[in-house]
Enzyme design. Structure first.
Site, mmCIF file in Angstrom:
data_model
loop_
_atom_site.group_PDB
_atom_site.id
_atom_site.type_symbol
_atom_site.label_atom_id
_atom_site.label_comp_id
_atom_site.label_asym_id
_atom_site.label_seq_id
_atom_site.Cartn_x
_atom_site.Cartn_y
_atom_site.Cartn_z
ATOM 1 N N GLN A 173 -7.017 -4.661 10.268
ATOM 2 C CA GLN A 173 -5.866 -4.264 11.083
ATOM 3 C C GLN A 173 -6.174 -3.062 11.977
ATOM 4 O O GLN A 173 -5.262 -2.365 12.415
ATOM 5 C CB GLN A 173 -4.669 -3.940 10.189
ATOM 6 C CG GLN A 173 -4.182 -5.122 9.373
ATOM 7 C CD GLN A 173 -2.926 -4.797 8.593
ATOM 8 O OE1 GLN A 173 -1.833 -4.667 9.144
ATOM 9 N NE2 GLN A 173 -3.076 -4.659 7.284
ATOM 10 N N LYS B 240 0.824 -1.216 0.000
ATOM 11 C CA LYS B 240 0.000 0.000 0.000
ATOM 12 C C LYS B 240 0.857 1.264 0.000
ATOM 13 O O LYS B 240 0.505 2.254 -0.661
ATOM 14 C CB LYS B 240 -0.956 0.009 1.178
ATOM 15 C CG LYS B 240 -0.324 0.201 2.546
ATOM 16 C CD LYS B 240 -1.367 0.242 3.637
ATOM 17 C CE LYS B 240 -0.737 0.401 5.017
ATOM 18 N NZ LYS B 240 -0.071 1.691 5.203
ATOM 19 N N THR B 241 1.973 1.244 0.728
ATOM 20 C CA THR B 241 2.838 2.427 0.763
ATOM 21 C C THR B 241 3.408 2.714 -0.613
ATOM 22 O O THR B 241 3.431 3.863 -1.065
ATOM 23 C CB THR B 241 3.983 2.227 1.779
ATOM 24 O OG1 THR B 241 3.425 1.961 3.064
ATOM 25 C CG2 THR B 241 4.867 3.454 1.847
ATOM 26 N N ASP C 167 -3.771 7.657 4.759
ATOM 27 C CA ASP C 167 -3.292 6.298 5.003
ATOM 28 C C ASP C 167 -3.843 5.804 6.346
ATOM 29 O O ASP C 167 -4.164 6.606 7.224
ATOM 30 C CB ASP C 167 -1.760 6.290 5.026
ATOM 31 C CG ASP C 167 -1.179 4.881 4.944
ATOM 32 O OD1 ASP C 167 -1.953 3.932 4.670
ATOM 33 O OD2 ASP C 167 0.037 4.736 5.163
ATOM 34 N N GLU C 168 -3.954 4.497 6.500
ATOM 35 C CA GLU C 168 -4.442 3.876 7.745
ATOM 36 C C GLU C 168 -5.794 4.484 8.159
ATOM 37 O O GLU C 168 -6.021 4.826 9.322
ATOM 38 C CB GLU C 168 -3.413 4.053 8.882
ATOM 39 C CG GLU C 168 -2.025 3.522 8.570
ATOM 40 C CD GLU C 168 -1.938 1.999 8.576
ATOM 41 O OE1 GLU C 168 -2.982 1.345 8.723
ATOM 42 O OE2 GLU C 168 -0.824 1.483 8.407
ATOM 43 N N ARG D 90 2.999 -9.949 10.732
ATOM 44 C CA ARG D 90 4.319 -9.303 10.775
ATOM 45 C C ARG D 90 5.387 -10.289 10.314
ATOM 46 O O ARG D 90 6.493 -9.878 9.950
ATOM 47 C CB ARG D 90 4.687 -8.845 12.197
ATOM 48 C CG ARG D 90 3.785 -7.815 12.862
ATOM 49 C CD ARG D 90 3.446 -6.648 11.997
ATOM 50 N NE ARG D 90 2.193 -6.872 11.290
ATOM 51 C CZ ARG D 90 1.785 -6.181 10.233
ATOM 52 N NH1 ARG D 90 2.536 -5.231 9.735
ATOM 53 N NH2 ARG D 90 0.615 -6.439 9.650
#
Length: 726
Positions: free
Chosen positions: A254, A33-34, A223-224, A601
């Site tokens: 998340q 996504k980044t 974002d997020e 992770r």
């Protein structure tokens, strides 16, 4: 243009090219996504659809903003180190500071406001509570602070909160809230939550300011988005103009910050809020192996409130998730250590490839003890911050008071540092006189000779402080930040003040010198920019992952990171999931999302450990294995045990062992469950450590020893550290 679209998958490319109208990018864990955001912003700039000042891009951390800014500049062939490029890329808090610096005076916020951190906030609340004669034991200031913070995150002002307060503690918080806000106003300060709520107030009450900022942004990207709270949600709604060019990126799977006001419903309701939304799902995972991904998927899909997606990966092979049963928290820690050492000693891994995650900070104790016992280097993310150290806060408080002389918290910290003969009684007389005259702190200092019954020594000390502040303020505009700090240190002779002949004093001086190094990086921003940047720094922003050490951190802190090998410790009912989620479905779903975050992770290997018994919070607990373990698809796991019979350790029908963990490790013996005799230590004792060599004890706090070695100060538990007194 093709260069910007190269190396993007089909859905990532769609997201980059979809520049107009509302866009929802549902980005699964590890789906790039980044990278997608970076290429989308670079594409908009390359195609001249906007200039950098017309893009509002909100990131989750300052570190992420800095890295993204550099990568975008590099893609476009610009200077990746430019601080002025994309000025409105940053966290919600950082961007709101910019709004308030420019237009906050419309709602009586001075341009020179300072930002209070957690310690400043608590000190102010304690002072207000004391005036109200509240008992701190019955109504802890931290509890009151959290209630006020929650109210601000919901954009609830003191008047509205007073009407909503139900419980006795809430009613007390309602009493403190208005006094706390008045104290902030009097100090020319805002706390962290105010940065957003006061910006929201500015936009809702001053139409011309709202219209100016709304018209200035052609593109808004968040974002997020699943982690936005009510105040942030309202702020964005105000800023989106008639073009509706808002793109949000996130993953409701998340969302793990409900405890601090985040509302994942914001992302689930995005299509309702913005008609004609284009939805793009990034479902290809580039991080984890198939067993890890499928195992995490089988857990998260037990949640009822969630979006629908299915992540997939090209990394179809991989080791099954290892579910490890152990006898105690010490056995758990030793099991982790042996796995780490075996991999490192055999040359397969580096220490930095490993991360140990846990639900609560209290779980780290036994893990740290085992790491020390077996000489495994580690770092803890979320420990004491550099900027929270006493000597650093002293200097930063001087700088803040120079910049904003109404800041009472900073004044109280520096008024007698170094010692000037100003005691508590003298200081209270000064405050009482100041309030009776209706003066600011600086005005009161200028007229301090008028204070009745003030001892000569205290009078002299206050005049000395006034002279220091006046002299420093005259140089603020002429000196670079590092010059201001250096001049202050010399003026108050702070290095001599720290010099007590002990290694601890040397370490404090080293920290102050490090602050000078940091200040050099902010010379171009000036004092206000330096104070602002430092106040917005988070634990993740300053975490150093460059050295070769195992990372220890909470599951919450791990969000956004990745490691080749991950251990999740304490997979037991009432620990993870947490006890408070046992009777609350929404809390349980958040715990499940947290488990999903922890599992994803891991890139290559994932170990989930549960213990038959655990010493925690002063008592021994016997909890069944976490329900999350039984929710993982059976074909994605391998059950193993560390010294337990299958009858005690079995979660599933299969039986496992730790034969694949065999390897050579220096046998230092088990960490005894029984207390052992420990030599009494005192400051100044010389010791030798098996790994770090000779050292000197510089500080003692209970069982914890701070020892200065040639390569710096290390902390150890005296009961378990491999040290000998010389």
């Amino acid at each position: 243009m093709e260069r910007l679209l190269d190396d993007l998958n089909k859905e990532q490319r769609r997201a980059v090219l979809q520049t107009e109208g509302p866009l929802l990018i549902q980005a699964g864990a590890g789906s790039g996504k980044t990278k997608t955001l970076i290429h989308r912003i670079a594409y908009i700039l390359q195609q001249n659809l906007a200039v950098p000042q017309q893009i509002l891009a909100v990131t989750f951390t300052n570190k992420a903003a800095k890295e993204m800014r550099a990568r975008i500049a590099k893609l476009l062939g610009g200077n990746p180190d430019s601080r002025t490029f994309l000025p409105y890329m940053g966290t919600f808090h950082g961007i709101c500071v910019r709004f308030l610096r420019q237009d906050g005076e419309h709602i009586r916020i001075p341009k020179s406001f300072v930002i209070y951190d957690e310690a400043d906030r608590l000190a102010t609340i304690k002072r207000v509570a004391k005036k109200l004669m509240l008992d701190e034991k019955i109504y802890p200031p931290r509890t009151i602070a959290n209630l006020i913070s929650s109210a601000k995150n919901e954009a609830i002002d003191p008047v509205e909160y007073a009407n909503l307060a139900n419980s006795p503690t809430q009613q007390v918080a309602a009493e403190v809230y208005p006094g706390y806000q008045e104290a902030l106003k009097g100090a020319g300060a805002l706390d962290f939550d105010d940065l957003i709520t006061r910006t929201l107030q500015l936009f809702t009450t001053v139409k011309e300011v709202r219209d100016k900022w709304s018209a200035s942004f052609k593109y808004i990207m968040i974002d997020e988005y699943q982690d936005t709270n009510a105040a942030q949600y309202k702020l964005i709604k105000i800023l989106v103009n008639e073009n509706q060019n808002i793109a949000v990126v996130g993953d409701d799977w998340q969302s793990v910050y409900g405890w601090r006001g985040a509302d994942f419903h914001n992302i689930l309701n995005f299509e309702k809020d913005y008609k004609g939304t284009t939805v793009i799902k990034l479902e290809q995972n580039y991080r984890s192996t198939k067993p890890i991904l499928e195992g995490a998927h089988s857990i998260i899909t037990k949640n009822k409130k969630r979006s629908d997606k299915r992540l997939w990966t090209d990394k179809t092979s991989g080791k099954p998730i290892q579910i490890v049963a152990v006898s105690s928290e010490r056995a758990e820690a030793e099991t982790i250590v042996k796995r780490v050492r075996n991999s490192v000693d055999s040359g397969l891994r580096r220490f930095s490839d490993f991360a140990v995650l846990y639900r609560t900070n209290a779980q780290s104790r036994s893990i740290e003890e085992a790491f020390l016992h077996y000489s495994v280097p580690y770092r803890i993310v979320g420990g004491q911050r550099f900027y929270d150290r006493k000597e650093i806060k002293d200097i930063m408080s001087y700088l803040r008071f120079m910049y904003q002389p109404a800041d009472r918290v900073s004044f109280e910290r520096i008024v007698n540092v170094p010692a000037r003969g100003i005691g508590k009684i003298s200081l209270q007389r000064f405050y009482d006189w100041q309030e009776s005259k209706g003066l600011t702190l600086l005005q009161a200092l200028e007229r301090v000779g008028e204070v009745d019954k003030l001892p000569i020594k205290a009078l002299s000390g206050l005049r000395e402080l006034l002279d220091i502040i006046f002299s420093a303020q005259q140089n603020i505009d002429d000196l670079a930040v590092v010059g201001i700090v250096d001049s202050l240190l010399k003026r108050i002779d702070y290095m001599t003040y720290l010099e007590d002949g002990s290694p601890a004093g040397d370490a404090r001086q080293e920290n102050v010198r490090e602050l000078l190094s940091v200040a050099k990086q902010y010379n171009e921003l000036g004092l206000s920019g330096f104070l602002e940047e430092i106040s917005l720094v988070s634990d993740i922003d300053i975490a150093n992952f460059s050295n070769n050490a195992v990372t220890l951190m909470t599951l919450h802190a791990s969000k956004g990171l990745e490691f080749p090998v991950v251990f999740i410790a304490g997979m037991e009912e009432t620990i993870f999931p947490h006890s408070r989620a046992m009777y609350d479905q929404s809390e349980m779903e958040e715990e499940r999302r947290l488990c999903y975050v922890g599992m994803t992770r891991a890139k290559d290997e994932l170990y989930m450990l549960h213990s038959v018994s655990r010493m925690l919070y002063g008592g021994t607990q016997h909890n069944p294995p976490s329900r999350f373990l039984s929710e993982i698809s059976g074909d994605m796991v391998q059950e193993v045990s560390a010294g337990l019979s299958s009858s005690k350790s079995s979660l599933f029908s299969s039986e496992g062992d730790l034969t694949d963990w065999a390897g050579k490790i220096e046998d230092k013996g088990p960490i005894s469950e029984e207390p052992r005799y420990v030599l009494e230590h005192k400051r100044g004792d010389k010791v030798i450590h098996e790994l770090f060599g000779h050292g000197i004890i510089v500080d003692i706090d209970g069982d914890m020893l701070a020892i200065k070695f040639a390569n710096g100060i290390k902390k150890f538990n005296s009961s378990f550290a491999p040290i000998k007194k010389l």
